[in-house]
Write a protein that holds these residues in place. Sequence first.
Motif, PDB file in Angstrom:
ATOM      1  N   LEU A  94       0.810  -1.215   0.000  1.00 18.69           N
ATOM      2  CA  LEU A  94       0.000   0.000   0.000  1.00 18.69           C
ATOM      3  C   LEU A  94       0.845   1.268   0.000  1.00 18.69           C
ATOM      4  N   SER A  95       2.083   1.187   0.468  1.00 20.75           N
ATOM      5  CA  SER A  95       2.928   2.390   0.519  1.00 20.75           C
ATOM      6  C   SER A  95       3.207   2.949  -0.864  1.00 20.75           C
ATOM      7  N   VAL A  96       3.082   2.121  -1.893  1.00 18.92           N
ATOM      8  CA  VAL A  96       3.334   2.592  -3.258  1.00 18.92           C
ATOM      9  C   VAL A  96       2.141   3.375  -3.797  1.00 18.92           C
ATOM     10  N   TYR A  97       0.932   3.105  -3.286  1.00 16.85           N
ATOM     11  CA  TYR A  97      -0.271   3.694  -3.860  1.00 16.85           C
ATOM     12  C   TYR A  97      -1.023   4.620  -2.906  1.00 16.85           C
ATOM     13  N   SER A  98      -0.604   4.719  -1.649  1.00 15.19           N
ATOM     14  CA  SER A  98      -1.402   5.439  -0.657  1.00 15.19           C
ATOM     15  C   SER A  98      -0.888   6.833  -0.324  1.00 15.19           C
ATOM     16  N   GLY A  99      -0.048   7.391  -1.137  1.00 18.07           N
ATOM     17  CA  GLY A  99       0.370   8.764  -0.925  1.00 18.07           C
ATOM     18  C   GLY A  99       1.692   8.900  -0.185  1.00 18.07           C
ATOM     19  N   ARG A 100       2.255  10.112  -0.262  1.00 19.64           N
ATOM     20  CA  ARG A 100       3.571  10.368   0.310  1.00 19.64           C
ATOM     21  C   ARG A 100       3.575  10.287   1.828  1.00 19.64           C
ATOM     22  N   VAL A 101       2.506  10.730   2.476  1.00 18.65           N
ATOM     23  CA  VAL A 101       2.485  10.732   3.945  1.00 18.65           C
ATOM     24  C   VAL A 101       2.525   9.302   4.476  1.00 18.65           C
ATOM     25  N   PHE A 102       1.666   8.445   3.952  1.00 21.20           N
ATOM     26  CA  PHE A 102       1.657   7.050   4.391  1.00 21.20           C
ATOM     27  C   PHE A 102       2.983   6.374   4.071  1.00 21.20           C
ATOM     28  N   GLU A 103       3.550   6.682   2.914  1.00 20.65           N
ATOM     29  CA  GLU A 103       4.837   6.101   2.530  1.00 20.65           C
ATOM     30  C   GLU A 103       5.940   6.530   3.501  1.00 20.65           C
ATOM     31  N   TRP A 104       5.982   7.816   3.838  1.00 25.40           N
ATOM     32  CA  TRP A 104       7.018   8.314   4.750  1.00 25.40           C
ATOM     33  C   TRP A 104       6.862   7.705   6.138  1.00 25.40           C
ATOM     34  N   LEU A 105       5.638   7.623   6.632  1.00 26.47           N
ATOM     35  CA  LEU A 105       5.406   7.063   7.968  1.00 26.47           C
ATOM     36  C   LEU A 105       5.807   5.588   8.035  1.00 26.47           C
ATOM     37  N   THR A 106       5.419   4.808   7.037  1.00 27.92           N
ATOM     38  CA  THR A 106       5.746   3.383   7.065  1.00 27.92           C
ATOM     39  C   THR A 106       7.243   3.142   6.894  1.00 27.92           C
ATOM     40  N   LEU A 107       7.904   3.968   6.085  1.00 21.97           N
ATOM     41  CA  LEU A 107       9.352   3.816   5.930  1.00 21.97           C
ATOM     42  C   LEU A 107      10.082   4.116   7.238  1.00 21.97           C
ATOM     43  N   ARG A 108       9.658   5.188   7.927  1.00 19.07           N
ATOM     44  CA  ARG A 108      10.312   5.531   9.195  1.00 19.07           C
ATOM     45  C   ARG A 108      10.032   4.461  10.257  1.00 19.07           C
ATOM     46  N   LEU A 109       8.810   3.927  10.252  1.00 18.79           N
ATOM     47  CA  LEU A 109       8.476   2.882  11.214  1.00 18.79           C
ATOM     48  C   LEU A 109       9.292   1.620  10.946  1.00 18.79           C
ATOM     49  N   ALA A 110       9.456   1.265   9.677  1.00 19.19           N
ATOM     50  CA  ALA A 110      10.268   0.095   9.338  1.00 19.19           C
ATOM     51  C   ALA A 110      11.715   0.299   9.756  1.00 19.19           C
ATOM     52  N   ASP A 111      12.255   1.493   9.540  1.00 14.06           N
ATOM     53  CA  ASP A 111      13.628   1.769   9.970  1.00 14.06           C
ATOM     54  C   ASP A 111      13.763   1.668  11.482  1.00 14.06           C
ATOM     55  N   THR A 112      12.747   2.117  12.203  1.00 15.52           N
ATOM     56  CA  THR A 112      12.788   2.038  13.671  1.00 15.52           C
ATOM     57  C   THR A 112      12.769   0.600  14.151  1.00 15.52           C
ATOM     58  N   LEU A 113      11.918  -0.226  13.538  1.00 12.65           N
ATOM     59  CA  LEU A 113      11.834  -1.632  13.948  1.00 12.65           C
ATOM     60  C   LEU A 113      13.129  -2.377  13.642  1.00 12.65           C
ATOM     61  N   VAL A 114      13.779  -2.028  12.537  1.00  8.56           N
ATOM     62  CA  VAL A 114      15.052  -2.678  12.202  1.00  8.56           C
ATOM     63  C   VAL A 114      16.106  -2.366  13.255  1.00  8.56           C
ATOM     64  N   ALA A 115      16.057  -1.160  13.810  1.00  4.01           N
ATOM     65  CA  ALA A 115      17.068  -0.753  14.789  1.00  4.01           C
ATOM     66  C   ALA A 115      16.887  -1.416  16.147  1.00  4.01           C
ATOM     67  N   LEU A 116      15.719  -1.982  16.412  1.00  2.00           N
ATOM     68  CA  LEU A 116      15.466  -2.603  17.718  1.00  2.00           C
ATOM     69  C   LEU A 116      15.995  -4.032  17.743  1.00  2.00           C
ATOM     70  N   PRO A 117      16.731  -4.417  18.766  1.00  2.00           N
ATOM     71  CA  PRO A 117      17.142  -5.821  18.910  1.00  2.00           C
ATOM     72  C   PRO A 117      15.955  -6.669  19.339  1.00  2.00           C
ATOM     73  N   PHE A 118      15.465  -7.521  18.438  1.00  2.06           N
ATOM     74  CA  PHE A 118      14.178  -8.183  18.690  1.00  2.06           C
ATOM     75  C   PHE A 118      14.232  -9.132  19.876  1.00  2.06           C
TER      76      PHE A 118
END
Length: 293
Positions: A94-118
């Motif tokens: 959905l990040s490809v079709y749902s607009g720049r705001v949704f794309e930016w939010l999901t990208l930042r959230l994914a980067d944050t989750l990657v940084a966390l030691p699971f």
Amino acid sequence: MVRRVLSLTSGRIAVVILVLIALLAVCGPWLAPQDPLATSDNALASASGAHWLGTDHLGRDVFSRLLDGSRISVLGSLEVALTALVVGAVPGILSVYSGRVFEWLTLRLADTLVALPFMLFAIAVIALLGNGITQAMLVTGVLVSPLFYRVSRAATLAVARSPYVEAAIVSGASVGWIVRRHVWVKVLPPIAVALAQTIGVGFVIVSSLTFLGIGVQPPAPTWGGLLATDLCYLSHQPWAPVAPALLIMVTVWACNLLADAIRDVSGEAGRALAGRRRARTGPSAPVTVGGSR
């Protein structure tokens, strides 16, 4: 895709192993010859006809505990993989079709989750919510979801500018229809590869947490818990950790082998493989008779 995967030797080996592990998880508790929780005075006994893999420090049958513990290990790994798939793949597409705001939010959230030691984060969540395998696997699945987010987003971007997708957008088709009709077919192969790999990662995570005694209340058996217990009594039973360690290793290896097989039969590599097979099994050259064709 299933037939192409099974046409490879590696694919058949992986599928057979994983089917056996799945049957073990489904039927293991009923196949256990003894009660996996029943203790006895025959502690740390060697392998025998009554106890195929011996007994542990409390006199419990190790073979029965391995069979009974397979369900928790398999379900935990599937829970990690399916949670990561849902949480990561849907926003990635959905990040490809749902607009720049949704794309930016999901990208930042994914980067944050990657940084966390699971692993540490899962331990912290279990400390807050209580010791249970379900919450541990759900949290771990969310932390692993950036893999699916990036894979699904990259695959969607590859087809987003295709003429047939742009024609569907111009004609007024909804995002859901475009995803179901055009995008999902192209995104499915890389997601299938990521899913197979994540199931293997889930086995490692479940085994690691249960090895530390996290996520499962004793005396419930798990492969990781059995491995941890066996390591405490190496002087009495040096061969005891072999069985649970071998089950974990073979299962993870089969998941990675299946991921490699899916990758080999999908995309350009899969088309090239199919072309080579058609060339090998194609019609032979015409036979000459009497020196003429």
